[in-house]
Design an enzyme around this catalytic site. Sequence first.
Site, mmCIF file in Angstrom:
data_model
loop_
_atom_site.group_PDB
_atom_site.id
_atom_site.type_symbol
_atom_site.label_atom_id
_atom_site.label_comp_id
_atom_site.label_asym_id
_atom_site.label_seq_id
_atom_site.Cartn_x
_atom_site.Cartn_y
_atom_site.Cartn_z
ATOM 1 N N SER A 178 0.802 -1.235 0.000
ATOM 2 C CA SER A 178 0.000 0.000 0.000
ATOM 3 C C SER A 178 0.827 1.275 0.000
ATOM 4 O O SER A 178 0.284 2.361 -0.215
ATOM 5 C CB SER A 178 -0.913 0.023 1.219
ATOM 6 O OG SER A 178 -2.047 -0.733 0.954
ATOM 7 N N TYR A 228 -4.537 4.102 7.686
ATOM 8 C CA TYR A 228 -5.823 3.391 7.772
ATOM 9 C C TYR A 228 -6.656 3.932 8.934
ATOM 10 O O TYR A 228 -6.664 5.126 9.193
ATOM 11 C CB TYR A 228 -5.612 1.881 7.934
ATOM 12 C CG TYR A 228 -4.598 1.306 7.003
ATOM 13 C CD1 TYR A 228 -4.720 1.474 5.619
ATOM 14 C CD2 TYR A 228 -3.526 0.583 7.485
ATOM 15 C CE1 TYR A 228 -3.798 0.922 4.759
ATOM 16 C CE2 TYR A 228 -2.600 0.025 6.623
ATOM 17 C CZ TYR A 228 -2.730 0.204 5.266
ATOM 18 O OH TYR A 228 -1.821 -0.332 4.433
ATOM 19 N N VAL A 266 0.954 -3.739 3.987
ATOM 20 C CA VAL A 266 0.867 -5.011 4.719
ATOM 21 C C VAL A 266 2.133 -5.857 4.654
ATOM 22 O O VAL A 266 2.260 -6.812 5.402
ATOM 23 C CB VAL A 266 -0.326 -5.886 4.253
ATOM 24 C CG1 VAL A 266 -1.634 -5.287 4.665
ATOM 25 C CG2 VAL A 266 -0.261 -6.152 2.783
ATOM 26 N N LYS A 310 0.453 3.532 -2.905
ATOM 27 C CA LYS A 310 -0.771 4.306 -3.191
ATOM 28 C C LYS A 310 -0.541 5.818 -3.316
ATOM 29 O O LYS A 310 -1.041 6.439 -4.251
ATOM 30 C CB LYS A 310 -1.837 3.984 -2.147
ATOM 31 C CG LYS A 310 -2.345 2.546 -2.291
ATOM 32 C CD LYS A 310 -3.229 2.104 -1.130
ATOM 33 C CE LYS A 310 -3.685 0.657 -1.360
ATOM 34 N NZ LYS A 310 -4.354 0.085 -0.187
ATOM 35 N N TYR A 353 -3.127 -2.556 -10.344
ATOM 36 C CA TYR A 353 -3.116 -2.358 -8.886
ATOM 37 C C TYR A 353 -2.261 -3.434 -8.198
ATOM 38 O O TYR A 353 -1.419 -3.131 -7.343
ATOM 39 C CB TYR A 353 -4.556 -2.371 -8.350
ATOM 40 C CG TYR A 353 -4.605 -2.365 -6.849
ATOM 41 C CD1 TYR A 353 -4.279 -1.215 -6.130
ATOM 42 C CD2 TYR A 353 -4.936 -3.514 -6.133
ATOM 43 C CE1 TYR A 353 -4.287 -1.223 -4.743
ATOM 44 C CE2 TYR A 353 -4.946 -3.533 -4.748
ATOM 45 C CZ TYR A 353 -4.619 -2.379 -4.054
ATOM 46 O OH TYR A 353 -4.621 -2.385 -2.680
#
Length: 616
Positions: A75, A252, A270, A78, A200
């Site tokens: 992530s 998050y 992660v 992103k 992605y």
Amino acid sequence: MNIADRPGPLLGSSVLGRYLETLVSDLSRLNIGDIATYIPQLGLADPTDFGVAIVTADGRQYKAGTCDRRVTIQSVSKPFMYGQALDQFGREVVLKSVGVEPTGERFNAIVLDEANNRAFNPMVNSGAIVTAALLTRDTPAQSEADMLALFSRLAGRQLDIDMPVFHSEHETGHRNRAIAWLMVNAGIIEPEPDKVLDLYFKQCSVLVDCTDLAAMACTLAKRGTQPFTGEQVFTPDTTRDILSVMTTCGMYDYAGQWVYDVGLPAKSGVSGMIMAVVPGQLGLAVYSPLLDSVGNSVRGIEVCRRFARDFGLHTCASALDPGGAIRRVYTAREVRSLRQRTVAERAVLDGAGALFEAVELTGPLYFAAAERVAHRTAEAAQRARTVVLDLTRVESIDKGALDILRRVASLTASESCRFHVTGIPDRLKADLAEALSAWNGTAVLAYPTTESALEAFEDGVLTGSGAIGIGDVMRLSQADIFKGLGPEDIAVLERAASTFSYAAGDRIITHGDDALAVYVVARGVVSITIPLGSGTRRISAVGAGQAFGEMAMLDGGRRSANAVASGAVICHAFAIDAIRQIAKDHPHIYAVILSNLVRSLSDRLRAANEQLGTFG
Ligand code: GLN
């Protein structure tokens, strides 16, 4: 640039290298959390792996632990894809399909911002999939090539994809498929989610080590400029937008507590990577695959928390002190230009010194520092007729400070006070010229140095008072060195003199040459310079009525400096031999000249001592 060209790391011997090593060894004892296994390939990670790297805005790197382990970025990809979308399509287009509100939910929550029919933010999976959709090209190969090119520019070296991780996620990523189809259903993305998910999953599978990620984070710290290559990867506006969303949504559903505790824009993934950004200063990356229940690296969070606390880096705890922005302030009373003045001129200048005020600035100029400068300048403008802001020691000027300087320029000018900005370092010239040109930049930027502004101010005062007539040819009887001599003595001197004219830039005397004559300036200004490095430095200047090269009379040695005509110059020259003859035939003339010479030397020494006293 490839990995071999990367600047070498500064390991244990450096202060920060040691700090990081201690941090890693302390926090290695923190053995809680679990490795992510929902992407089966991630489950293979070694739980003891723990690495940290910092890349500073100057491109220096510090690292400790297993910082060279290459793992998938997950992530943490992103924010960079979001930046690319912003640069490519602009805010408006991007905001249509992905907003900037934190969800307070898990990263892979199946939720959409239904009121606006868009994903909540680009840091959670739904928003990242929308972002990937914006960047999806006709073929997966094209999308992959663009994406890898972007990440490689950010890291400063060529990066690759970990294909086993990509396949592992591709085979098991049904939750992300569900999110994508939900967005197809809502009309947020086109009904071709396979291509989008391919991109992605690939962006999540890019392999980086801690240094790569710290350099990428540092690119965000440097308003989009890569610290190793100097390439501008994102625009400053886009970089600001990325960091804003990282601050509110990067961690998050732990984002609120994170800002409260650590206070740095950050992003976690992660695989156990976290990157944090100290805007303007550095990028930090941590790798440790043990995750907490939210999905953040346990040790990664702790590293960031300690680092921010130990060095006071929380963005809301900024302790910038604008107090140092003004280095010193002086008037033309305390500091004289390098121009030697006659006794009569000095008397006039003594009375007018307070009408010139110079404010020397230092350090980075930002809003609060510039506000202080504006206030001080306004004060000076009430007393002085000329106010100079000297930027010689200014390192940087941000947008806000530039705007304040522009306002100072226009305000001060309307107040019957001349305002000049001097000593502008080359790297700031373009920005200042642009900011000040809107408002009569030519006058504001008329003098390159404070010295030249000061000399012009003094000339102005003297011309105004009638003490010097620019363009007048000085008679020998008016020269300081011949003061006290009668008309017959002057006639003797006139017979011994030869008169020469020079054009601007002509060398009259050259350093190191035999000293054969003494000169008296009849008109114009002569600069005295000494060799310095490959050029010269102006140490003094003499005008009409003043002598130069007079030390030859005392020691007859070699020239200790150059004398160069500053403009059109007329000089009277006296050969040393002729002066010796005068000393023989008219000893009283020689005695007067010597005593004038001694007085002028002691005057100059006194003035030099005073200036030293002023500046300590
Ligand atoms: N590839 C991962 C996923 O989509 C990225 C998630 C993460 O790092 N938080 O599930």
